[in-house]
Enzyme design. Structure first.
Site, PDB file in Angstrom:
ATOM      1  N   SER A   1       1.146  -1.242   0.138  1.00 24.36           N
ATOM      2  CA  SER A   1       0.138   0.315  -0.214  1.00 24.36           C
ATOM      3  C   SER A   1       1.166   1.055  -0.243  1.00 24.36           C
ATOM      4  O   SER A   1       1.556   1.477   1.135  1.00 24.36           O
ATOM      5  CB  SER A   1      -1.273  -0.181   1.067  1.00 24.36           C
ATOM      6  OG  SER A   1      -1.785   1.177   1.215  1.00 24.36           O
TER       7      SER A   1
ATOM      8  N   HIS B   1      -1.122  -1.563  -4.727  1.00 28.25           N
ATOM      9  CA  HIS B   1      -2.755  -0.891  -3.620  1.00 28.25           C
ATOM     10  C   HIS B   1      -2.278   0.319  -3.525  1.00 28.25           C
ATOM     11  O   HIS B   1      -1.685   1.203  -2.631  1.00 28.25           O
ATOM     12  CB  HIS B   1      -2.526  -1.613  -2.478  1.00 28.25           C
ATOM     13  CG  HIS B   1      -3.730  -2.031  -1.472  1.00 28.25           C
ATOM     14  ND1 HIS B   1      -4.939  -2.413  -1.648  1.00 28.25           N
ATOM     15  CD2 HIS B   1      -4.157  -0.667  -0.386  1.00 28.25           C
ATOM     16  CE1 HIS B   1      -5.670  -1.966  -1.419  1.00 28.25           C
ATOM     17  NE2 HIS B   1      -6.053  -0.910  -0.836  1.00 28.25           N
TER      18      HIS B   1
ATOM     19  N   ASP C   1      -4.723   3.733  -1.667  1.00 28.82           N
ATOM     20  CA  ASP C   1      -5.541   4.585  -1.176  1.00 28.82           C
ATOM     21  C   ASP C   1      -6.180   5.513  -2.436  1.00 28.82           C
ATOM     22  O   ASP C   1      -5.699   6.280  -1.474  1.00 28.82           O
ATOM     23  CB  ASP C   1      -5.413   4.336   0.117  1.00 28.82           C
ATOM     24  CG  ASP C   1      -5.446   2.375   0.549  1.00 28.82           C
ATOM     25  OD1 ASP C   1      -6.381   2.016   0.427  1.00 28.82           O
ATOM     26  OD2 ASP C   1      -4.463   2.323   1.362  1.00 28.82           O
TER      27      ASP C   1
ATOM     28  N   MET D   1      -9.102   8.588  -0.635  1.00 30.60           N
ATOM     29  CA  MET D   1      -9.480   8.970   0.222  1.00 30.60           C
ATOM     30  C   MET D   1     -10.187  10.614  -0.157  1.00 30.60           C
ATOM     31  O   MET D   1      -9.162  11.523  -0.691  1.00 30.60           O
ATOM     32  CB  MET D   1      -9.206   8.687   1.492  1.00 30.60           C
ATOM     33  CG  MET D   1      -8.372   7.766   2.252  1.00 30.60           C
ATOM     34  SD  MET D   1      -7.665   7.651   3.578  1.00 30.60           S
ATOM     35  CE  MET D   1      -6.977   5.448   3.287  1.00 30.60           C
TER      36      MET D   1
ATOM     37  N   HIS E   1      -8.330   1.365  -3.759  1.00 24.54           N
ATOM     38  CA  HIS E   1      -9.107   1.309  -2.996  1.00 24.54           C
ATOM     39  C   HIS E   1      -9.220   2.148  -3.045  1.00 24.54           C
ATOM     40  O   HIS E   1      -9.360   2.958  -2.645  1.00 24.54           O
ATOM     41  CB  HIS E   1      -8.432   0.462  -2.360  1.00 24.54           C
ATOM     42  CG  HIS E   1      -9.537   0.963  -1.302  1.00 24.54           C
ATOM     43  ND1 HIS E   1      -8.768   0.324   0.256  1.00 24.54           N
ATOM     44  CD2 HIS E   1     -10.655   0.564  -0.623  1.00 24.54           C
ATOM     45  CE1 HIS E   1     -10.093   0.159   1.198  1.00 24.54           C
ATOM     46  NE2 HIS E   1     -10.987   0.047   0.307  1.00 24.54           N
TER      47      HIS E   1
ATOM     48  N   MET F   1     -11.896   5.068  -1.118  1.00 27.57           N
ATOM     49  CA  MET F   1     -13.000   5.045  -0.200  1.00 27.57           C
ATOM     50  C   MET F   1     -12.981   6.599   0.034  1.00 27.57           C
ATOM     51  O   MET F   1     -13.374   7.472   0.302  1.00 27.57           O
ATOM     52  CB  MET F   1     -11.616   5.066   1.587  1.00 27.57           C
ATOM     53  CG  MET F   1     -11.349   3.837   1.809  1.00 27.57           C
ATOM     54  SD  MET F   1     -10.116   3.415   3.027  1.00 27.57           S
ATOM     55  CE  MET F   1      -8.489   3.691   1.621  1.00 27.57           C
TER      56      MET F   1
ATOM     57  N   MET G   1     -12.324  -5.477   4.918  1.00 27.56           N
ATOM     58  CA  MET G   1     -11.621  -4.109   5.813  1.00 27.56           C
ATOM     59  C   MET G   1     -11.164  -5.176   7.571  1.00 27.56           C
ATOM     60  O   MET G   1     -11.959  -5.279   8.325  1.00 27.56           O
ATOM     61  CB  MET G   1     -12.224  -3.106   6.105  1.00 27.56           C
ATOM     62  CG  MET G   1     -12.061  -1.843   4.847  1.00 27.56           C
ATOM     63  SD  MET G   1     -10.067  -1.781   3.850  1.00 27.56           S
ATOM     64  CE  MET G   1      -9.456  -1.019   5.802  1.00 27.56           C
TER      65      MET G   1
ATOM     66  N   PHE H   1      -6.763   5.453   7.894  1.00 31.20           N
ATOM     67  CA  PHE H   1      -5.463   6.018   8.287  1.00 31.20           C
ATOM     68  C   PHE H   1      -4.745   4.968   8.365  1.00 31.20           C
ATOM     69  O   PHE H   1      -5.104   3.084   8.577  1.00 31.20           O
ATOM     70  CB  PHE H   1      -5.416   6.507   9.392  1.00 31.20           C
ATOM     71  CG  PHE H   1      -6.221   7.532  10.187  1.00 31.20           C
ATOM     72  CD1 PHE H   1      -5.271   8.887   9.223  1.00 31.20           C
ATOM     73  CD2 PHE H   1      -7.331   7.963   9.155  1.00 31.20           C
ATOM     74  CE1 PHE H   1      -5.982  10.460   9.080  1.00 31.20           C
ATOM     75  CE2 PHE H   1      -7.667   8.702  10.304  1.00 31.20           C
ATOM     76  CZ  PHE H   1      -7.209  10.190   9.833  1.00 31.20           C
TER      77      PHE H   1
ATOM     78  N   ASP I   1      -7.595  -5.981   4.572  1.00 32.07           N
ATOM     79  CA  ASP I   1      -6.122  -4.715   4.637  1.00 32.07           C
ATOM     80  C   ASP I   1      -6.714  -4.004   5.806  1.00 32.07           C
ATOM     81  O   ASP I   1      -7.904  -3.769   6.592  1.00 32.07           O
ATOM     82  CB  ASP I   1      -6.860  -3.674   3.091  1.00 32.07           C
ATOM     83  CG  ASP I   1      -6.407  -2.447   3.546  1.00 32.07           C
ATOM     84  OD1 ASP I   1      -5.483  -2.647   3.638  1.00 32.07           O
ATOM     85  OD2 ASP I   1      -6.783  -1.697   2.297  1.00 32.07           O
ATOM     86  N   GLY I   2      -5.231  -3.651   6.036  1.00 34.77           N
ATOM     87  CA  GLY I   2      -5.639  -3.350   7.182  1.00 34.77           C
ATOM     88  C   GLY I   2      -4.577  -4.002   8.610  1.00 34.77           C
ATOM     89  O   GLY I   2      -4.947  -5.274   8.931  1.00 34.77           O
TER      90      GLY I   2
END
Length: 228
Positions: free
Chosen positions: A8, A31, A33, A35, A64, A66, A135, A141, A173-174
C-alpha cells in the site's frame, strides 16, 4: 491460487512515489488508497496521481476507493490506468451496475466492507465481482492494529465463495504484517494489502517475498484450500 501481496502506497513516501513503486516491483499489485475526507476522515490522492503512477510502474494498480459517490467516480480510475477498482458497499448506490461498468471498461471489480458491515446481505452480488475486500481495520489511516475479530468474517466470506463455486479473490487490508498474515491466510484470504510492513522495512522487496512465503505456507495447510 498463490498468495498475492499488494503493498500500500499509503505507507510510502508521497514525494517519491515513482521510486517507491519501483522498490516493490516484485509485488503482485500496487495498492492505491483513494480517500476523499468525506467517506473517511482523511484525504489522499486522486485520478491525476493514479494516471502518473500507471505510467511510472509495470506493476498493476489496485485502487481502493474510500470515497462517497463511487458510482460516479470509479469508472474514471479504470480510465486512469487501474487494473482493479474497489468500491465500498456502504457508499455505492447501485453496486451491481457499478461492478458491471468497471468490468466493461476492462478492470477487475471489487467490493469492500467496513469492519461492522456483514458479508451475508451481499451474497447474491458475489457473482458480479472479481474480489471482495474485508477491512481488518477501520478505513481511513495506515498503521492501525489488526482487528482479530474480523477473522470469523473472513471465514464466512470464504465459505460463501466456496458455496457458489466462484473464482473470487478474497483480500484483507489493515494491520497485515508478519505477525498476522498467517491467520488471515488460514481464515481464507488470498490477497494481502501490506503498508508499513513493506514500506517500513529496510528492504521492501524482500518484505514482499517474506510475506508471500508466509501466506503460501499457511494456505497450504488451511482447510479451505484443500482441493483448490
Amino acid at each position: 491460487m498463490a498468495a498475492q501481496i499488494n503493498p500500500s502506497i499509503l505507507s510510502a513516501d508521497f514525494a517519491r512515489l515513482a521510486d517507491e513503486a519501483k522498490a516493490v516491483e516484485g509485488a503482485d499489485w500496487l495498492h492505491v488508497d483513494v480517500m476523499d475526507n468525506h467517506f473517511v476522515p482523511n484525504l489522499t490522492l486522486g485520478v491525476p496521481v493514479v494516471e502518473s503512477l500507471a505510467r511510472a510502474t509495470q506493476t498493476p494498480l489496485d485502487c481502493h476507493l474510500m470515497i462517497e459517490a463511487p458510482d460516479r467516480w470509479a469508472p474514471q480510475y479504470v480510465e486512469a490506468g487501474a487494473g482493479s477498482v474497489t468500491f465500498h458497499a456502504e457508499a455505492a448506490a447501485a453496486p451491481v451496475r457499478l461492478a458491471r461498468e468497471i468490468r466493461a471498461k476492462g478492470a477487475r471489480a471489487s467490493m469492500a466492507l467496513r469492519p461492522a458491515t456483514p458479508i451475508e446481505p451481499f451474497e447474491d452480488l458475489l457473482p458480479e465481482l472479481d474480489m471482495v475486500l474485508i477491512m481488518t481495520v477501520e478505513p481511513g489511516f495506515g498503521g492501525q492494529a489488526f482487528l482479530d475479530i474480523m477473522l470469523p468474517k473472513i471465514r464466512r466470506t470464504r465459505e460463501l465463495i466456496s458455496k457458489h463455486g466462484l473464482d473470487l479473490w478474497l483480500q484483507v487490508d489493515g494491520g497485515v504484517a508478519a505477525s498476522t498474515i498467517e491467520r488471515c491466510a488460514e481464515a481464507g484470504a488470498d490477497v494481502f494489502v501490506a503498508g508499513s510492513a513493506v514500506y517500513g522495512a529496510d528492504d521492501p522487496a524482500e518484505a514482499v517475498r517474506a510475506l508471500r512465503a508466509q501466506a503460501d505456507s499457511a494456505t497450504a495447510t488451511a482447510g479451505w484450500a484443500c482441493g483448490h
